[in-house]
Design a protein around this motif. Sequence first.
Motif, PDB file in Angstrom:
ATOM      1  N   ASP A 128      49.433  11.714  72.847  1.00 50.38           N
ATOM      2  CA  ASP A 128      49.287  11.198  74.334  1.00 50.38           C
ATOM      3  C   ASP A 128      48.914   9.654  74.411  1.00 50.38           C
ATOM      4  O   ASP A 128      49.745   9.012  75.631  1.00 50.38           O
ATOM      5  N   ARG A 129      48.451   9.256  73.571  1.00 47.74           N
ATOM      6  CA  ARG A 129      47.925   7.803  73.506  1.00 47.74           C
ATOM      7  C   ARG A 129      48.340   7.136  71.909  1.00 47.74           C
ATOM      8  O   ARG A 129      47.852   7.993  71.102  1.00 47.74           O
ATOM      9  N   LEU A 130      49.067   6.241  71.954  1.00 46.54           N
ATOM     10  CA  LEU A 130      49.446   5.677  70.465  1.00 46.54           C
ATOM     11  C   LEU A 130      48.780   4.424  70.296  1.00 46.54           C
ATOM     12  O   LEU A 130      49.022   3.448  71.007  1.00 46.54           O
ATOM     13  N   ILE A 131      48.023   4.076  69.246  1.00 46.60           N
ATOM     14  CA  ILE A 131      47.497   2.952  68.694  1.00 46.60           C
ATOM     15  C   ILE A 131      48.075   2.255  67.639  1.00 46.60           C
ATOM     16  O   ILE A 131      48.141   3.127  66.471  1.00 46.60           O
ATOM     17  N   LEU A 132      48.735   1.306  67.695  1.00 46.24           N
ATOM     18  CA  LEU A 132      49.681   0.651  66.516  1.00 46.24           C
ATOM     19  C   LEU A 132      48.749  -0.681  66.098  1.00 46.24           C
ATOM     20  O   LEU A 132      48.398  -1.491  66.880  1.00 46.24           O
ATOM     21  N   SER A 133      48.182  -0.463  64.714  1.00 46.99           N
ATOM     22  CA  SER A 133      47.506  -1.659  64.079  1.00 46.99           C
ATOM     23  C   SER A 133      47.957  -1.846  62.937  1.00 46.99           C
ATOM     24  O   SER A 133      47.188  -1.577  61.691  1.00 46.99           O
ATOM     25  N   PRO A 134      49.140  -2.105  62.672  1.00 45.86           N
ATOM     26  CA  PRO A 134      49.893  -2.150  61.240  1.00 45.86           C
ATOM     27  C   PRO A 134      49.895  -3.439  60.745  1.00 45.86           C
ATOM     28  O   PRO A 134      50.386  -3.590  59.363  1.00 45.86           O
ATOM     29  N   GLY A 135      49.134  -4.286  60.944  1.00 45.45           N
ATOM     30  CA  GLY A 135      48.958  -5.606  60.265  1.00 45.45           C
ATOM     31  C   GLY A 135      50.220  -6.365  60.422  1.00 45.45           C
ATOM     32  O   GLY A 135      50.753  -6.737  61.286  1.00 45.45           O
ATOM     33  N   ILE A 136      50.641  -7.081  59.256  1.00 44.06           N
ATOM     34  CA  ILE A 136      51.570  -7.987  59.390  1.00 44.06           C
ATOM     35  C   ILE A 136      52.559  -7.690  58.481  1.00 44.06           C
ATOM     36  O   ILE A 136      52.388  -6.892  57.523  1.00 44.06           O
ATOM     37  N   LYS A 282      55.132 -11.980  61.073  1.00 49.33           N
ATOM     38  CA  LYS A 282      55.205 -11.193  62.297  1.00 49.33           C
ATOM     39  C   LYS A 282      54.662  -9.797  62.296  1.00 49.33           C
ATOM     40  O   LYS A 282      53.819  -9.583  61.428  1.00 49.33           O
ATOM     41  N   ALA A 283      54.772  -9.243  63.602  1.00 44.87           N
ATOM     42  CA  ALA A 283      54.118  -7.895  63.840  1.00 44.87           C
ATOM     43  C   ALA A 283      54.692  -6.896  62.528  1.00 44.87           C
ATOM     44  O   ALA A 283      55.730  -6.908  62.111  1.00 44.87           O
ATOM     45  N   GLY A 284      53.682  -5.976  61.994  1.00 47.34           N
ATOM     46  CA  GLY A 284      54.194  -4.946  61.115  1.00 47.34           C
ATOM     47  C   GLY A 284      55.359  -3.981  61.669  1.00 47.34           C
ATOM     48  O   GLY A 284      55.486  -3.884  62.946  1.00 47.34           O
ATOM     49  N   HIS A 285      56.317  -3.981  60.580  1.00 45.74           N
ATOM     50  CA  HIS A 285      57.619  -3.236  60.949  1.00 45.74           C
ATOM     51  C   HIS A 285      57.590  -2.043  62.232  1.00 45.74           C
ATOM     52  O   HIS A 285      58.438  -1.948  62.853  1.00 45.74           O
ATOM     53  N   ILE A 286      56.507  -1.217  62.065  1.00 46.47           N
ATOM     54  CA  ILE A 286      56.562  -0.073  63.045  1.00 46.47           C
ATOM     55  C   ILE A 286      56.428  -0.458  64.455  1.00 46.47           C
ATOM     56  O   ILE A 286      57.006   0.228  65.345  1.00 46.47           O
ATOM     57  N   ALA A 287      55.773  -1.557  64.588  1.00 47.71           N
ATOM     58  CA  ALA A 287      55.788  -2.306  66.105  1.00 47.71           C
ATOM     59  C   ALA A 287      57.327  -2.741  66.588  1.00 47.71           C
ATOM     60  O   ALA A 287      57.821  -2.371  67.639  1.00 47.71           O
ATOM     61  N   ASP A 288      58.082  -3.109  65.709  1.00 48.02           N
ATOM     62  CA  ASP A 288      59.617  -3.304  65.975  1.00 48.02           C
ATOM     63  C   ASP A 288      60.291  -1.745  66.256  1.00 48.02           C
ATOM     64  O   ASP A 288      60.811  -1.831  67.007  1.00 48.02           O
ATOM     65  N   LEU A 289      59.998  -1.069  65.343  1.00 45.14           N
ATOM     66  CA  LEU A 289      60.766   0.139  65.608  1.00 45.14           C
ATOM     67  C   LEU A 289      60.204   0.816  66.792  1.00 45.14           C
ATOM     68  O   LEU A 289      61.066   1.625  67.392  1.00 45.14           O
ATOM     69  N   ALA A 290      58.854   0.803  67.031  1.00 45.89           N
ATOM     70  CA  ALA A 290      58.616   1.370  68.609  1.00 45.89           C
ATOM     71  C   ALA A 290      59.124   0.567  69.745  1.00 45.89           C
ATOM     72  O   ALA A 290      59.012   1.084  70.927  1.00 45.89           O
ATOM     73  N   GLY A 291      59.710  -0.569  69.306  1.00 51.63           N
ATOM     74  CA  GLY A 291      60.401  -1.405  70.666  1.00 51.63           C
ATOM     75  C   GLY A 291      59.373  -1.949  71.583  1.00 51.63           C
ATOM     76  O   GLY A 291      59.644  -2.341  72.540  1.00 51.63           O
ATOM     77  N   VAL A 292      58.024  -2.431  70.908  1.00 49.35           N
ATOM     78  CA  VAL A 292      57.261  -3.138  71.836  1.00 49.35           C
ATOM     79  C   VAL A 292      57.020  -4.589  71.365  1.00 49.35           C
ATOM     80  O   VAL A 292      56.066  -5.055  71.885  1.00 49.35           O
ATOM     81  N   THR A 293      57.939  -4.962  70.615  1.00 47.47           N
ATOM     82  CA  THR A 293      57.755  -6.529  70.236  1.00 47.47           C
ATOM     83  C   THR A 293      58.911  -7.437  71.093  1.00 47.47           C
ATOM     84  O   THR A 293      59.650  -6.825  71.370  1.00 47.47           O
TER      85      THR A 293
END
Length: 421
Positions: A128-136, A282-293
Amino acid sequence: MSFNRRAFIGTAAAAATLRAPMVRAGSHGKPRVVVVGGGAGGATAARYIAKDSAGEIDVTLIEPSRSYYTCFFSNLYIGGFRTIESIAHSYGTLASDYGINVVHDWATGVDRAAKSVALAGGGRVPYDRLILSPGIDFVAGSVAGWDLTSQNAMPHAYKGGSQTELLKAQILAMPEGGTFVMVAPPNPYRCPPGPYERVSMVAHVLKQSNPTAKIIIADSKANFSKQGLFEAGWEAHYPGMITRIGPDFGGENVTVNPAEMTVDIDGEVIEAAACNVIPAQKAGHIADLAGVTEGNWAPVNAVDMSSKVDPEIHVLGDSAAQGDMPKSGFSANSQAKVCANAVRGALTGSRVFPARFSNTCWSLIDADDGVKVGATYEATEEKIARIDGFVSQTGEDAATRKATYEESLGWYDAITSDMFG
């Protein structure tokens, strides 16, 4: 000021402890929060949501590593002030004491429409909510001649664990009188004082084991965090050992050759006995995959760390483009508490406190010679904005510097307890 667990946790006004009065559950039952990344941001957010919701929110933490090695304090391991075991932490207490579903796997994608996270091992985890904290992650091609296939010859050691151990082993294996070269990263990057604390710790080791060795820093930045403090400390403790080559002298024109262990700085080729390449980040890759960068980082709203692209995704710590806070473990932990409070409020109707943030970065220059810089922050419509700050001063007496170092030890115990329970 001395740091202990109670004092550190008590600084987070945003970390509400009120019992959630209601649960806004859909047809699937309890609200579901998925956290990707188990570092200072992710582990803290998962723990606070699970703890403060008292079981009324299902929390899943996705983290591939079973043991988390903190990047903060890894320089002290290099310098011989910590063991590698002392910076390693497990997720067992989060699972056993807080009921968090800890999944040791890689997150490989985010379906924002279906609200689910894909795992490398197969299957999807709904949220329901997703928190991304994947580092660098690192910007490809940012250091000419270096890529991830070169990290064994020229380690980055900017993610704690095996890279840190490898770099230390290479430093200890340097021949007498050899040269250690660091390629420092451009702004912005994880832990602004980190490369220069690392140089201090390398110098501390070499002063004892290889006193004729030299250290060269190739740096594209005109200046860096706590520069005056570091340079005064280097002159006092390691005179003649450390040379920094900034952009005015070619520090931004660097090419490395990992196969030959050479570093070309503006046409001057240096044979490196050991070389630490810290690329642009840059932001951890999952942030790119989520389309939020956007660009290299993920823009967020300061009030709750929610993505400016998708309000049901939150981004913490190093990956977030949030404003004035540095990319540090303390910052990520502070942001996680604000985020956890906001997410719990959105899902259960519990009270949400005004967002307040703080950060301190400690650095060790030599034995008992600790320095620090820090600030407090508030949320504005535009960004996380700095309110005021402090920094150690040059010329402080030995007792003050020792107290600063001891304060950092208390903080480390406090933050890791706050992260992992």
